[in-house]
Write an enzyme that holds these catalytic residues in place. Sequence first.
Site, PDB file in Angstrom:
ATOM      1  N   TYR A  75       0.832  -1.202   0.000  1.00 14.19           N
ATOM      2  CA  TYR A  75       0.000   0.000   0.000  1.00 14.19           C
ATOM      3  C   TYR A  75       0.870   1.257   0.000  1.00 14.19           C
ATOM      4  O   TYR A  75       0.571   2.229  -0.680  1.00 14.19           O
ATOM      5  CB  TYR A  75      -0.940   0.014   1.214  1.00 14.19           C
ATOM      6  CG  TYR A  75      -1.954   1.130   1.131  1.00 14.19           C
ATOM      7  CD1 TYR A  75      -3.174   0.926   0.486  1.00 14.19           C
ATOM      8  CD2 TYR A  75      -1.687   2.394   1.653  1.00 14.19           C
ATOM      9  CE1 TYR A  75      -4.093   1.947   0.367  1.00 14.19           C
ATOM     10  CE2 TYR A  75      -2.603   3.424   1.541  1.00 14.19           C
ATOM     11  CZ  TYR A  75      -3.811   3.200   0.899  1.00 14.19           C
ATOM     12  OH  TYR A  75      -4.717   4.218   0.779  1.00 14.19           O
ATOM     13  N   PHE A 127      -7.480  21.588 -24.528  1.00 11.35           N
ATOM     14  CA  PHE A 127      -7.759  20.159 -24.610  1.00 11.35           C
ATOM     15  C   PHE A 127      -8.972  19.907 -23.715  1.00 11.35           C
ATOM     16  O   PHE A 127      -9.128  20.556 -22.682  1.00 11.35           O
ATOM     17  CB  PHE A 127      -6.557  19.301 -24.175  1.00 11.35           C
ATOM     18  CG  PHE A 127      -6.858  17.840 -24.344  1.00 11.35           C
ATOM     19  CD1 PHE A 127      -6.866  17.269 -25.599  1.00 11.35           C
ATOM     20  CD2 PHE A 127      -7.213  17.052 -23.253  1.00 11.35           C
ATOM     21  CE1 PHE A 127      -7.211  15.931 -25.767  1.00 11.35           C
ATOM     22  CE2 PHE A 127      -7.553  15.710 -23.422  1.00 11.35           C
ATOM     23  CZ  PHE A 127      -7.545  15.154 -24.674  1.00 11.35           C
ATOM     24  N   THR A 128      -9.800  18.953 -24.115  1.00  8.20           N
ATOM     25  CA  THR A 128     -11.108  18.751 -23.459  1.00  8.20           C
ATOM     26  C   THR A 128     -11.016  18.667 -21.935  1.00  8.20           C
ATOM     27  O   THR A 128     -11.574  19.514 -21.227  1.00  8.20           O
ATOM     28  CB  THR A 128     -11.776  17.465 -23.999  1.00  8.20           C
ATOM     29  OG1 THR A 128     -10.841  16.391 -23.903  1.00  8.20           O
ATOM     30  CG2 THR A 128     -12.198  17.647 -25.447  1.00  8.20           C
ATOM     31  N   ASP A 218       1.650  20.359 -20.606  1.00  6.97           N
ATOM     32  CA  ASP A 218       0.895  19.124 -20.873  1.00  6.97           C
ATOM     33  C   ASP A 218       1.817  18.284 -21.750  1.00  6.97           C
ATOM     34  O   ASP A 218       1.922  18.495 -22.956  1.00  6.97           O
ATOM     35  CB  ASP A 218      -0.430  19.445 -21.573  1.00  6.97           C
ATOM     36  CG  ASP A 218      -1.260  18.197 -21.827  1.00  6.97           C
ATOM     37  OD1 ASP A 218      -0.681  17.087 -21.843  1.00  6.97           O
ATOM     38  OD2 ASP A 218      -2.481  18.318 -22.014  1.00  6.97           O
ATOM     39  N   LYS A 261      -0.264   7.764 -23.499  1.00  4.53           N
ATOM     40  CA  LYS A 261       0.116   8.150 -24.868  1.00  4.53           C
ATOM     41  C   LYS A 261       1.599   7.812 -25.060  1.00  4.53           C
ATOM     42  O   LYS A 261       1.949   6.665 -25.177  1.00  4.53           O
ATOM     43  CB  LYS A 261      -0.159   9.635 -25.097  1.00  4.53           C
ATOM     44  CG  LYS A 261      -1.415  10.192 -24.415  1.00  4.53           C
ATOM     45  CD  LYS A 261      -2.710   9.789 -25.053  1.00  4.53           C
ATOM     46  CE  LYS A 261      -3.964  10.173 -24.266  1.00  4.53           C
ATOM     47  NZ  LYS A 261      -4.166  11.510 -23.814  1.00  4.53           N
ATOM     48  N   ARG A 385     -13.524  15.417 -33.806  1.00  2.00           N
ATOM     49  CA  ARG A 385     -12.902  16.505 -33.051  1.00  2.00           C
ATOM     50  C   ARG A 385     -13.384  17.785 -33.713  1.00  2.00           C
ATOM     51  O   ARG A 385     -12.727  18.372 -34.548  1.00  2.00           O
ATOM     52  CB  ARG A 385     -11.368  16.425 -33.082  1.00  2.00           C
ATOM     53  CG  ARG A 385     -10.803  15.322 -32.201  1.00  2.00           C
ATOM     54  CD  ARG A 385     -10.657  15.736 -30.745  1.00  2.00           C
ATOM     55  NE  ARG A 385     -11.675  15.183 -29.875  1.00  2.00           N
ATOM     56  CZ  ARG A 385     -11.473  14.791 -28.609  1.00  2.00           C
ATOM     57  NH1 ARG A 385     -10.284  14.835 -28.093  1.00  2.00           N
ATOM     58  NH2 ARG A 385     -12.463  14.380 -27.872  1.00  2.00           N
ATOM     59  N   PHE A 451     -19.172  14.572 -26.104  1.00  2.00           N
ATOM     60  CA  PHE A 451     -18.783  13.724 -27.233  1.00  2.00           C
ATOM     61  C   PHE A 451     -18.682  12.252 -26.867  1.00  2.00           C
ATOM     62  O   PHE A 451     -18.869  11.383 -27.712  1.00  2.00           O
ATOM     63  CB  PHE A 451     -17.453  14.206 -27.844  1.00  2.00           C
ATOM     64  CG  PHE A 451     -16.311  14.270 -26.867  1.00  2.00           C
ATOM     65  CD1 PHE A 451     -16.142  15.382 -26.069  1.00  2.00           C
ATOM     66  CD2 PHE A 451     -15.421  13.216 -26.738  1.00  2.00           C
ATOM     67  CE1 PHE A 451     -15.092  15.449 -25.152  1.00  2.00           C
ATOM     68  CE2 PHE A 451     -14.374  13.269 -25.841  1.00  2.00           C
ATOM     69  CZ  PHE A 451     -14.214  14.383 -25.039  1.00  2.00           C
TER      70      PHE A 451
HETATM   71  C1  LIG Z   1      -5.228  12.330 -23.145  1.00  2.00           C
HETATM   72  C2  LIG Z   1      -4.862  13.700 -22.864  1.00  2.00           C
HETATM   73  C3  LIG Z   1      -5.104  14.281 -21.620  1.00  2.00           C
HETATM   74  C4  LIG Z   1      -5.868  13.592 -20.516  1.00  2.00           C
HETATM   75  O1  LIG Z   1      -5.270  12.412 -20.109  1.00  2.00           O
HETATM   76  P1  LIG Z   1      -6.083  11.104 -19.661  1.00  2.00           P
HETATM   77  O2  LIG Z   1      -5.018  10.122 -19.358  1.00  2.00           O
HETATM   78  O3  LIG Z   1      -6.953  10.700 -20.809  1.00  2.00           O
HETATM   79  O4  LIG Z   1      -6.889  11.464 -18.464  1.00  2.00           O
HETATM   80  C5  LIG Z   1      -4.659  15.577 -21.424  1.00  2.00           C
HETATM   81  N1  LIG Z   1      -4.051  16.265 -22.397  1.00  2.00           N
HETATM   82  C6  LIG Z   1      -3.819  15.744 -23.616  1.00  2.00           C
HETATM   83  C7  LIG Z   1      -3.136  16.545 -24.657  1.00  2.00           C
HETATM   84  C8  LIG Z   1      -4.226  14.445 -23.900  1.00  2.00           C
HETATM   85  O5  LIG Z   1      -4.024  13.937 -25.114  1.00  2.00           O
END
Ligand SMILES: *Cc1c(COP(=O)(O)O)cnc(C)c1O
Length: 459
Positions: A75, A127-128, A218, A261, A385, A451
């Site tokens: 843990y 970004f969303t 980011d 990613k 998108r 979306f």
């Molecule tokens: C995917 C993504 C996020 C959010 O990350 P999650 O792992 O999906 O929560 C933030 N910024 C960018 C540019 C992304 O592609």
Amino acid sequence: MTNIKHSWAEPYKIKMVELLKMTTASQRKKAMKEAGFNTFLLKSEDVYIDLLTDSGTSAMSDRQWAGMMLGDEAYAGSRNFYHLEEVVKEVYGYKYLIPTHQGRGAENILSKILIKKGDIIPGNMYFTTTRLHQELAGGKFEDIIIDEAHDPENEFPFKGNVDLNKLQKLIDKHGAKKIPYVSMATSVNMAGGQPISMKNLKELRALTKKHGIRVIHDMTRVAENAYFIQQKEKGYQNKSIKSIVKEINSYTDGATMSAKKDALVNIGGFLAVNDWDVFEEARNMVVVYEGLHTYGGLAGRDMEAMAIGIGESVNDDHIKARVGQVIYLGEKMLEYGVPIVKPIGGHGIFVDAKKFLPHINQDQFPAQTLAAEVYLDAGVRTMERGVVSAGRKANGENYYPKLELVRFTIPRRVYTQAHMDVIAESVARVYERRNKIKGMKMIYEPKYLRFFQARFEKL
Ligand SMILES: *Cc1c(COP(=O)(O)O)cnc(C)c1O
């Protein structure tokens, strides 16, 4: 023979395969209807080639799988956490690490710590999830990306750049105190995976430093951005991806990361900062939202796979093949005359739905429509998108983004060149019958990030 092409090829071989279900046209028609013409609502089983996202869809290496077996599921104080912490410091150069279940977990914590009600958060395109967390924390996002980014035809190589005049205007208007940080993304997703240049970053650092404003990175696709700097920016041709990544990060104060990613894992993320005070508060807050600060919602084995994946992600041969595959697909689509965002970005091909379906206006969701048609043709799943993803403003009005795109995102190390051919040919067929395609209406709309779950009907 000096003019023989020198092709790139994958720097790996296949050790295990996953069998795919091949569908018929009538099966796809039924599946699409049941999914309310939203590719997010399709069952993955009904998809042949899945380009919905490159998020969490990478193939892990044998080394990463071996790392999964070394998970220390204590843990507190898991050794995998310490390994990850060491790798983040070594590869990315950030001092303090907070693991989170994925990128948005880090965005939530960071936004809550740095943003006060009424603050302005400038960024190189939204970004969303990032913007939503900024808004939920009481801030307002302001787009300061260069105008070129909004023009899918413009071939400027660094369309992810910040327009420093736009930033200066915001500082003049609101005062630097109202701007807790600049939200700077590498490989700007919503602009088509477009990179920011090192020169622009340095200038951004200089301007923000003058005003005491942080730059939060980011860094979801930082290695892909580094590849474009290496290929296109003067002075970087002989530098390794690893050293470019580290230089990028050195001009920023902290980062949120979706490891799903670049970092080649199926789940995971983190917040990394250089500022002890921010770290201390984040370390306290992660316990509320994610888990203890040495696992942040992740299993020990996931942190181990991430640590190994980060190392692989900054390998020059890896990134060359990764982006090479994306460029291969994009060039193939261009040969068929399909309108795509140029230059070709690092993680996918973005088809310009406004150009593809000029007879469908934005209220009838051209990109959503096109994504549905592409699935129906050969079972390739893509993502909208455009106006659906952009959502509504706080006052309830729709955002109408200039870019109305369908994203063909390529998972890392998953598909072959033959798959890329099938995809390009399928899009070409849809393009041939584009004049017969009709738009759609939305029949169900969720309140947040619509979306993902919205449903549509053909007009
Ligand atoms: C995917 C993504 C996020 C959010 O990350 P999650 O792992 O999906 O929560 C933030 N910024 C960018 C540019 C992304 O592609």
